[in-house]
Design an enzyme around this catalytic site. Structure first.
Site, PDB file in Angstrom:
ATOM      1  N   ASP A   1      45.814  60.260 100.141  1.00 23.56           N
ATOM      2  CA  ASP A   1      46.419  61.568 100.332  1.00 23.56           C
ATOM      3  C   ASP A   1      46.673  61.895 101.804  1.00 23.56           C
TER       4      ASP A   1
ATOM      5  N   CYS B   1      53.046  61.685  76.617  1.00 25.25           N
ATOM      6  CA  CYS B   1      52.559  63.019  76.270  1.00 25.25           C
ATOM      7  C   CYS B   1      52.887  63.339  74.812  1.00 25.25           C
TER       8      CYS B   1
ATOM      9  N   CYS C   1      53.483  67.014  73.050  1.00 19.94           N
ATOM     10  CA  CYS C   1      52.721  68.064  73.743  1.00 19.94           C
ATOM     11  C   CYS C   1      53.507  68.655  74.920  1.00 19.94           C
TER      12      CYS C   1
ATOM     13  N   CYS D   1      51.279  76.979  82.589  1.00 20.89           N
ATOM     14  CA  CYS D   1      51.407  77.232  84.030  1.00 20.89           C
ATOM     15  C   CYS D   1      51.788  78.703  84.262  1.00 20.89           C
TER      16      CYS D   1
ATOM     17  N   CYS E   1      44.550  74.867  92.035  1.00 24.22           N
ATOM     18  CA  CYS E   1      44.715  75.323  90.644  1.00 24.22           C
ATOM     19  C   CYS E   1      44.564  74.113  89.734  1.00 24.22           C
TER      20      CYS E   1
ATOM     21  N   CYS F   1      47.097  73.291  84.683  1.00 25.35           N
ATOM     22  CA  CYS F   1      47.895  72.310  83.930  1.00 25.35           C
ATOM     23  C   CYS F   1      47.100  71.050  83.606  1.00 25.35           C
TER      24      CYS F   1
ATOM     25  N   CYS G   1      45.192  69.975  79.300  1.00 24.64           N
ATOM     26  CA  CYS G   1      45.696  68.668  78.873  1.00 24.64           C
ATOM     27  C   CYS G   1      44.717  67.989  77.908  1.00 24.64           C
TER      28      CYS G   1
HETATM   29  C1  B12 Z   1      52.866  67.061  98.011  1.00 24.61           C
HETATM   30  C2  B12 Z   1      51.683  66.969  97.088  1.00 24.61           C
HETATM   31  C3  B12 Z   1      51.334  68.090  96.348  1.00 24.61           C
HETATM   32  C4  B12 Z   1      52.237  69.331  96.284  1.00 24.61           C
HETATM   33  C5  B12 Z   1      53.409  69.026  95.319  1.00 24.61           C
HETATM   34  C6  B12 Z   1      52.942  68.469  93.969  1.00 24.61           C
HETATM   35  C7  B12 Z   1      53.989  67.694  93.206  1.00 24.61           C
HETATM   36  N1  B12 Z   1      53.818  67.628  91.897  1.00 24.61           N
HETATM   37  O1  B12 Z   1      54.911  67.139  93.781  1.00 24.61           O
HETATM   38  C8  B12 Z   1      51.229  70.404  95.791  1.00 24.61           C
HETATM   39  C9  B12 Z   1      50.610  71.084  97.005  1.00 24.61           C
HETATM   40  C10 B12 Z   1      51.816  71.470  94.872  1.00 24.61           C
HETATM   41  C11 B12 Z   1      50.172  69.517  95.125  1.00 24.61           C
HETATM   42  C12 B12 Z   1      49.334  69.970  94.140  1.00 24.61           C
HETATM   43  C13 B12 Z   1      48.363  69.181  93.530  1.00 24.61           C
HETATM   44  N2  B12 Z   1      47.964  67.968  93.919  1.00 24.61           N
HETATM   45 CO1  B12 Z   1      48.918  66.917  95.221  1.00 24.61          CO
HETATM   46  N3  B12 Z   1      49.835  65.712  96.313  1.00 24.61           N
HETATM   47  C14 B12 Z   1      50.945  65.765  96.981  1.00 24.61           C
HETATM   48  C15 B12 Z   1      51.289  64.422  97.636  1.00 24.61           C
HETATM   49  C16 B12 Z   1      50.964  64.488  99.134  1.00 24.61           C
HETATM   50  C17 B12 Z   1      52.741  63.985  97.415  1.00 24.61           C
HETATM   51  C18 B12 Z   1      53.271  64.210  95.984  1.00 24.61           C
HETATM   52  C19 B12 Z   1      54.738  63.911  95.886  1.00 24.61           C
HETATM   53  O2  B12 Z   1      55.172  62.853  96.280  1.00 24.61           O
HETATM   54  N4  B12 Z   1      55.533  64.866  95.407  1.00 24.61           N
HETATM   55  C20 B12 Z   1      56.942  64.704  95.317  1.00 24.61           C
HETATM   56  C21 B12 Z   1      57.328  64.627  93.848  1.00 24.61           C
HETATM   57  C22 B12 Z   1      58.802  64.295  93.689  1.00 24.61           C
HETATM   58  O3  B12 Z   1      56.588  63.557  93.379  1.00 24.61           O
HETATM   59  P1  B12 Z   1      55.732  63.641  92.036  1.00 24.61           P
HETATM   60  O4  B12 Z   1      55.574  64.975  91.511  1.00 24.61           O
HETATM   61  O5  B12 Z   1      54.514  62.798  92.226  1.00 24.61           O
HETATM   62  O6  B12 Z   1      56.781  62.959  91.104  1.00 24.61           O
HETATM   63  C23 B12 Z   1      56.817  61.590  90.876  1.00 24.61           C
HETATM   64  C24 B12 Z   1      57.254  61.400  89.478  1.00 24.61           C
HETATM   65  O7  B12 Z   1      58.413  62.147  89.239  1.00 24.61           O
HETATM   66  C25 B12 Z   1      57.501  59.937  89.536  1.00 24.61           C
HETATM   67  N5  B12 Z   1      58.218  59.333  88.465  1.00 24.61           N
HETATM   68  C26 B12 Z   1      58.814  58.161  88.634  1.00 24.61           C
HETATM   69  N6  B12 Z   1      59.346  57.808  87.480  1.00 24.61           N
HETATM   70  C27 B12 Z   1      59.086  58.737  86.561  1.00 24.61           C
HETATM   71  C28 B12 Z   1      59.435  58.814  85.231  1.00 24.61           C
HETATM   72  C29 B12 Z   1      59.045  59.934  84.478  1.00 24.61           C
HETATM   73  C30 B12 Z   1      59.434  60.014  83.050  1.00 24.61           C
HETATM   74  C31 B12 Z   1      58.295  60.965  85.079  1.00 24.61           C
HETATM   75  C32 B12 Z   1      57.859  62.161  84.295  1.00 24.61           C
HETATM   76  C33 B12 Z   1      57.970  60.865  86.433  1.00 24.61           C
HETATM   77  C34 B12 Z   1      58.364  59.726  87.154  1.00 24.61           C
HETATM   78  O8  B12 Z   1      58.139  59.714  90.792  1.00 24.61           O
HETATM   79  C35 B12 Z   1      57.906  60.837  91.624  1.00 24.61           C
HETATM   80  C36 B12 Z   1      57.545  60.331  92.977  1.00 24.61           C
HETATM   81  O9  B12 Z   1      56.310  59.606  92.963  1.00 24.61           O
HETATM   82  C37 B12 Z   1      50.315  63.454  96.857  1.00 24.61           C
HETATM   83  C38 B12 Z   1      49.763  62.297  97.705  1.00 24.61           C
HETATM   84  C39 B12 Z   1      50.816  61.259  97.957  1.00 24.61           C
HETATM   85  N7  B12 Z   1      50.975  60.885  99.196  1.00 24.61           N
HETATM   86  O10 B12 Z   1      51.478  60.821  97.031  1.00 24.61           O
HETATM   87  C40 B12 Z   1      49.195  64.389  96.360  1.00 24.61           C
HETATM   88  C41 B12 Z   1      48.652  64.146  94.935  1.00 24.61           C
HETATM   89  C42 B12 Z   1      49.834  63.954  94.025  1.00 24.61           C
HETATM   90  N8  B12 Z   1      47.999  65.394  94.618  1.00 24.61           N
HETATM   91  C43 B12 Z   1      46.949  65.257  93.911  1.00 24.61           C
HETATM   92  C44 B12 Z   1      46.213  66.342  93.373  1.00 24.61           C
HETATM   93  C45 B12 Z   1      44.820  66.052  92.870  1.00 24.61           C
HETATM   94  C46 B12 Z   1      46.798  67.620  93.299  1.00 24.61           C
HETATM   95  C47 B12 Z   1      46.277  68.828  92.503  1.00 24.61           C
HETATM   96  C48 B12 Z   1      45.668  68.469  91.161  1.00 24.61           C
HETATM   97  C49 B12 Z   1      45.269  69.625  93.383  1.00 24.61           C
HETATM   98  C50 B12 Z   1      44.813  70.936  92.763  1.00 24.61           C
HETATM   99  N9  B12 Z   1      43.939  70.904  91.772  1.00 24.61           N
HETATM  100  O11 B12 Z   1      45.169  71.992  93.222  1.00 24.61           O
HETATM  101  C51 B12 Z   1      47.576  69.657  92.343  1.00 24.61           C
HETATM  102  C52 B12 Z   1      48.340  69.272  91.061  1.00 24.61           C
HETATM  103  C53 B12 Z   1      49.611  70.038  90.885  1.00 24.61           C
HETATM  104  C54 B12 Z   1      50.624  69.245  90.055  1.00 24.61           C
HETATM  105  N10 B12 Z   1      50.780  69.584  88.792  1.00 24.61           N
HETATM  106  O12 B12 Z   1      51.248  68.314  90.606  1.00 24.61           O
HETATM  107  C55 B12 Z   1      46.642  63.802  93.624  1.00 24.61           C
HETATM  108  C56 B12 Z   1      47.037  63.495  92.174  1.00 24.61           C
HETATM  109  C57 B12 Z   1      46.171  62.494  91.453  1.00 24.61           C
HETATM  110  C58 B12 Z   1      46.681  62.238  90.056  1.00 24.61           C
HETATM  111  N11 B12 Z   1      45.811  61.759  89.198  1.00 24.61           N
HETATM  112  O13 B12 Z   1      47.828  62.460  89.728  1.00 24.61           O
HETATM  113  C59 B12 Z   1      47.511  63.072  94.714  1.00 24.61           C
HETATM  114  C60 B12 Z   1      48.081  61.732  94.298  1.00 24.61           C
HETATM  115  C61 B12 Z   1      46.593  62.909  95.945  1.00 24.61           C
HETATM  116  C62 B12 Z   1      45.635  61.722  95.799  1.00 24.61           C
HETATM  117  N12 B12 Z   1      45.787  60.723  96.651  1.00 24.61           N
HETATM  118  O14 B12 Z   1      44.810  61.700  94.951  1.00 24.61           O
HETATM  119  N13 B12 Z   1      50.220  68.267  95.598  1.00 24.61           N
HETATM  120  S1  SF4 Z   2      49.171  68.915  78.691  1.00 24.38           S
HETATM  121 FE1  SF4 Z   2      48.863  66.729  79.218  1.00 24.38          FE
HETATM  122  S2  SF4 Z   2      49.598  65.600  77.413  1.00 24.38           S
HETATM  123 FE2  SF4 Z   2      50.351  67.712  77.236  1.00 24.38          FE
HETATM  124  S3  SF4 Z   2      52.412  67.612  78.160  1.00 24.38           S
HETATM  125 FE3  SF4 Z   2      51.011  68.245  79.781  1.00 24.38          FE
HETATM  126  S4  SF4 Z   2      50.426  66.353  80.792  1.00 24.38           S
HETATM  127 FE4  SF4 Z   2      51.318  65.770  78.818  1.00 24.38          FE
HETATM  128  S1  SF4 Z   3      48.623  73.470  89.508  1.00 25.54           S
HETATM  129 FE1  SF4 Z   3      49.752  73.234  87.593  1.00 25.54          FE
HETATM  130  S2  SF4 Z   3      49.333  75.104  86.395  1.00 25.54           S
HETATM  131 FE2  SF4 Z   3      48.700  75.506  88.500  1.00 25.54          FE
HETATM  132  S3  SF4 Z   3      50.515  76.523  89.347  1.00 25.54           S
HETATM  133 FE3  SF4 Z   3      50.664  74.315  89.885  1.00 25.54          FE
HETATM  134  S4  SF4 Z   3      51.904  73.425  88.231  1.00 25.54           S
HETATM  135 FE4  SF4 Z   3      51.210  75.448  87.538  1.00 25.54          FE
END
Ligand code: B12
Ligand code: SF4
Ligand code: SF4
Length: 399
Positions: A140, A194, A197, A204, A247, A250, A254
């Site tokens: 991260d 998923c 679901c 959210c 937060c 979400c 799950c």
């Molecule tokens: C920026 C960031 C955030 C931002 C944006 C989150 C987001 N969803 O993008 C914020 C601050 C909101 C955030 C929140 C959280 N984060 Co954060 N965050 C990051 C960070 C630095 C980059 C994420 C990123 O690249 N976002 C850009 C978007 C476009 O990428 P993405 O959502 O991951 O989407 C990917 C998918 O779309 C994927 N993809 C590819 N093919 C396909 C096909 C399909 C069908 C789908 C659905 C997707 C898919 O490709 C995209 C790029 O990787 C990473 C660390 C890292 N360097 O990767 C940690 C990371 C993702 N975070 C993490 C965590 C723990 C969290 C939180 C749970 C913390 C919390 N409890 O508050 C929340 C979860 C919120 C959520 N639902 O995502 C962990 C997740 C671990 C895991 N098991 O997934 C990471 C990996 C850090 C780590 N090293 O552990 N985070």
């Molecule tokens: S709650 Fe979990 S299993 Fe259900 S849609 Fe979200 S990520 Fe997928």
């Molecule tokens: S962590 Fe998940 S439930 Fe909480 S605001 Fe972000 S997307 Fe919504």
């Protein structure tokens, strides 16, 4: 890479890696090649273009940088993705009106803790393979799409909440990476689904999950309370409820976590080793200096939003909880805090809680306030109080 290491086959290196990583306490181990993360990169580009990266400058860097491990290390041949459960258990009920902390942040600062273990894992691998390994080790921290790399390495699949889910342990795990110059047998890409679901999308509270797997950071409580350096938009404050840091909603809903979440084996992530599940709001609101803040939260992930950011969050949580016992502390924030961010959110919280003391303090500071944004927040807070008072006395527009 040393000559001796090359004598081991990629499969043998994979076996040794698995053995050592598990011994080091990692729950998930996987490997992918060091080529660009094409699909992840495309999704990242769309996300950036839609403005969903909010104010996270490091997420606005060129896609080619964030999606190509070789831009991090030229000699990279494999990316090792590791998963470690941080699941510390469920939140106890919030009986004392605390500020809720996301599970990943209950314990010590994971960046430090994991990096330490990655370092020793690398040393062990060097010994076992009898060669020097050139590696970048991080979690991260370095801008690489860690979830995409981990999915390629077989650690799990993307859930609709965008988290990486593992069929055996759910999604409460950190991802850590070792980008290495070793040829290691890669794993199959992670699969899973998923199904029908959509619970996370429905649950959210801010509607941040715009479509399956796409989170708009501008609306996400995790962003608003951690990465965001500015105000929490007024229209979103109520939805934050008692979350003071991050937060988990979400993930909580799950089914994979409900059935499979496995408690972390690392004592560093337990509630007792850090801030735990709730912050005492009145205590946090009393922190006035950086030194005090560091003393209280140093070595935990809670330093990330900074002192003013964490106090801002506690103001919002206090307001949403209607925490009357926090009124004196909020009044002190309003009068004394050097950060307009804190004063402005304290004003909002006082108006939400209401009462004579809150109203008197707001009226008193209105004339003295020098910050423009803060002044507007105080005016708005007073108008909120006035509306409530009018409502109470039957003085609504009907009358
Ligand atoms: C920026 C960031 C955030 C931002 C944006 C989150 C987001 N969803 O993008 C914020 C601050 C909101 C955030 C929140 C959280 N984060 Co954060 N965050 C990051 C960070 C630095 C980059 C994420 C990123 O690249 N976002 C850009 C978007 C476009 O990428 P993405 O959502 O991951 O989407 C990917 C998918 O779309 C994927 N993809 C590819 N093919 C396909 C096909 C399909 C069908 C789908 C659905 C997707 C898919 O490709 C995209 C790029 O990787 C990473 C660390 C890292 N360097 O990767 C940690 C990371 C993702 N975070 C993490 C965590 C723990 C969290 C939180 C749970 C913390 C919390 N409890 O508050 C929340 C979860 C919120 C959520 N639902 O995502 C962990 C997740 C671990 C895991 N098991 O997934 C990471 C990996 C850090 C780590 N090293 O552990 N985070
Ligand atoms: S709650 Fe979990 S299993 Fe259900 S849609 Fe979200 S990520 Fe997928
Ligand atoms: S962590 Fe998940 S439930 Fe909480 S605001 Fe972000 S997307 Fe919504």
């Amino acid at each position: 890479m040393g000559a001796k290491g090359e004598s081991k086959s990629p499969r043998e290196v994979r076996r040794i890696l698995e053995e050592r990583a598990r011994a080091a306490g990692f729950d998930l181990v996987g490997v992918s090649g060091a080529g660009p993360l094409v699909e992840g990169g495309e999704r990242l580009k769309e996300w950036q273009e839609a403005g969903m990266a909010a104010d996270m400058g490091y997420m606005k860097r060129p896609v080619e940088l964030l999606s190509d491990p070789r831009r991090l290390q030229k000699s990279a041949r494999s990316v090792v993705s590791l998963g470690v459960s941080y699941y510390p258990g469920e939140h106890p009920e919030n009986v004392e009106g605390g500020g809720r902390v996301a599970r990943y942040a209950w314990g010590k600062d994971y960046h430090v803790v994991i990096k330490e273990r990655l370092r020793s894992l690398r040393v062990e691998l060097e010994e076992a393979l009898e060669c020097r390994i050139k590696a970048r080790a991080f979690t991260d921290a370095v801008p690489l799409l860690e979830r995409s790399a981990a999915q390629h390495a077989g650690l799990g699949f993307f859930g609709r909440n965008s988290c990486l889910i593992n069929g055996n342990i759910g999604s409460y795990f950190f991802i850590a990476d070792l980008v290495v110059d070793q040829e290691i047998e890669p794993d199959e890409w992670g699969t899973g689904t998923c199904g029908k679901c959509t619970r996370c999308m429905a649950a959210c509270p801010t509607g941040a999950i715009k479509s399956p797997g796409v989170v708009d950071a501008r609306l996400c409580i995790s962003y608003l309370t951690i990465e965001n350096k500015g105000e929490i938009p007024r229209e979103l404050r109520h939805a934050i409820k008692d979350w003071a840091f991050g937060c988990d909603i979400c993930q909580e809903v799950c089914p994979y976590n409900k059935r499979k979440a496995t408690r972390s084996r690392w004592p560093d992530f337990s509630a007792g080793s850090g801030a735990g599940p709730y912050l005492k709001i009145t205590e946090v609101l009393g922190i006035r200096s950086e030194e005090e803040f560091e003393e209280r939260f140093g070595g935990t992930p809670l330093t990330r939003p900074g002192r003013a950011g964490l106090l801002r969050n506690c103001c919002v949580a206090a307001g949403n909880l209607g925490l009357e016992e926090a009124v004196p502390a909020l009044v002190r924030c309003l009068r004394e805090d050097e950060a307009p961010l804190v004063r402005g959110h304290a004003a909002w919280a006082l108006a939400k809680i209401g009462g004579e003391e809150a109203g008197a303090a707001l009226r008193e500071v209105l004339e003295e306030e020098t910050d423009e944004w803060c002044g507007k927040e105080i005016e708005f807070a007073l108008s909120m109080l006035f509306e409530v008072a009018e409502g109470d006395s039957g003085g609504s527009s009907i009358g």
